[in-house]
Design an enzyme around this catalytic site. Sequence first.
Site, PDB file in Angstrom:
ATOM      1  N   GLU A 106       9.629  -2.404   4.395  1.00  0.00           N
ATOM      2  CA  GLU A 106       8.954  -2.207   3.102  1.00  0.00           C
ATOM      3  C   GLU A 106       9.951  -1.710   2.057  1.00  0.00           C
ATOM      4  OE1 GLU A 106       4.385  -1.105   4.451  1.00  0.00           O
ATOM      5  OE2 GLU A 106       5.864   0.488   4.417  1.00  0.00           O
TER       6      GLU A 106
ATOM      7  N   LYS B 204      -5.429   8.475  -2.008  1.00  0.00           N
ATOM      8  CA  LYS B 204      -3.970   8.509  -1.832  1.00  0.00           C
ATOM      9  C   LYS B 204      -3.256   9.274  -2.959  1.00  0.00           C
ATOM     10  CE  LYS B 204      -4.344   5.740   1.763  1.00  0.00           C
ATOM     11  NZ  LYS B 204      -3.830   4.414   1.824  1.00  0.00           N
TER      12      LYS B 204
ATOM     13  N   LYS C   4       5.231   6.447   2.394  1.00  0.00           N
ATOM     14  CA  LYS C   4       4.778   5.216   3.044  1.00  0.00           C
ATOM     15  C   LYS C   4       5.181   5.269   4.519  1.00  0.00           C
ATOM     16  CE  LYS C   4       5.298   1.155   1.253  1.00  0.00           C
ATOM     17  NZ  LYS C   4       3.998   0.783   1.827  1.00  0.00           N
ATOM     18  N   GLY C   5       4.555   4.382   5.288  1.00  0.00           N
ATOM     19  CA  GLY C   5       5.003   4.226   6.670  1.00  0.00           C
ATOM     20  C   GLY C   5       4.039   4.714   7.724  1.00  0.00           C
TER      21      GLY C   5
ATOM     22  N   GLY D 227       0.831  -1.203   0.000  1.00  0.00           N
ATOM     23  CA  GLY D 227       0.000   0.000   0.000  1.00  0.00           C
ATOM     24  C   GLY D 227       0.863   1.250   0.000  1.00  0.00           C
ATOM     25  N   ALA D 228       0.226   2.411   0.111  1.00  0.00           N
ATOM     26  CA  ALA D 228       0.952   3.679   0.215  1.00  0.00           C
ATOM     27  C   ALA D 228       0.041   4.706   0.868  1.00  0.00           C
ATOM     28  CB  ALA D 228       1.404   4.171  -1.157  1.00  0.00           C
ATOM     29  N   ASP D 229       0.667   5.749   1.390  1.00  0.00           N
ATOM     30  CA  ASP D 229      -0.097   6.834   2.021  1.00  0.00           C
ATOM     31  C   ASP D 229      -0.288   8.006   1.069  1.00  0.00           C
ATOM     32  OD1 ASP D 229      -0.264   5.481   4.586  1.00  0.00           O
ATOM     33  OD2 ASP D 229       1.905   5.710   4.570  1.00  0.00           O
TER      34      ASP D 229
END
Length: 228
Positions: free
Chosen positions: A103, A121, A94-95, A82-84
Site C-alpha cells: 500500500e 476512523k 494503515k495495515g 482505506g485506512a485504520d
Amino acid sequence: MGPKEAAAVEAVKYVEDGMVVGLGSGSTASIAIKLMGEKVKEEGIEVTGIPTSAASDLLGRAVGIKIGDLDDHRHVDMTIDGADEVDADLNLVKGLGGALVREKMVAAATRLEMIVVDESKLVVYLGQKAPVPVEVVGFSHVSTMRRLAALGCDPVVRLADGKPYVTDNGNMIIDCKFERIEDPASLESILNVVPGVVDNGLFIGLADKVIVGSEEGVHIIERPEQPL
Ligand code: 5RP
C-alpha cells in the site's frame, strides 16, 4: 447505502478512461474495486489497476479490471485505499489488513491518493485507537520486538488461526500499541531503522483527499496546503 459504500461510490466518480488506478486493500477499498469493475463494463472505459495486495489483485481481475504493476507504471494517476486512523493533517495508520508495504509503495507513486473511510476512523491523534502495524522479517523477530518495545510501545505478534500471520511478502506483522503518537513523521522513520523492520503502517503526507462516509452521506477532507 452504508457509510463505507457511500465513500466508495464518491471515490469511484474520479476514475476516468485510460487511468492507472491503485487498488487498495480492506473492506472499503474492496467495495470501490467492485464499483470500478461495474464502471469499466457499463461505460466501456479502460482502467489499469495496480493492486496493493494479492487479495485486491484477485478481486480486480474477477471484476474485469486490467492489472498492471509499478515496474511498468512509474506513476499511478489515483489510488483508492482505506485506512485504520486518519488525523486532522490526513496522516494515517494503515495495515490492520496486513497490506501496508505494498500500500505504501503504491501510495508513494500516486498523484492523487484518495482514502475512503467511515467516521469511526477519524481521530484526534494517531495511535488513539489502533496499534501501528510493523512488518518484520521472521528471522529473530523476538529481538526485533525487544527493540520495538524500547521505543515505548507494547509489541504483539499478529496471529491468524493461532499461528503468526504471514503477509503477502512472506513476513510477520508486529502490532505496536503506543500511548499517544506526538510526532508521527519521526516515529515512522525511527521504526524503519530498527534492524529487521521492512516498513510500518504510519503513512505521513501521502493522503491527498479523505472521503468520509456516514449515514447522512459523504464529506471530503483535503490535505492542508504544505508550507514551502
Ligand atoms: C489494509 C489496510 C486497510 O486499508 C485498512 O485496514 C482499512 O480497512 P477497512 O476498510 O476494512 O476498515 O490498511 O492493510
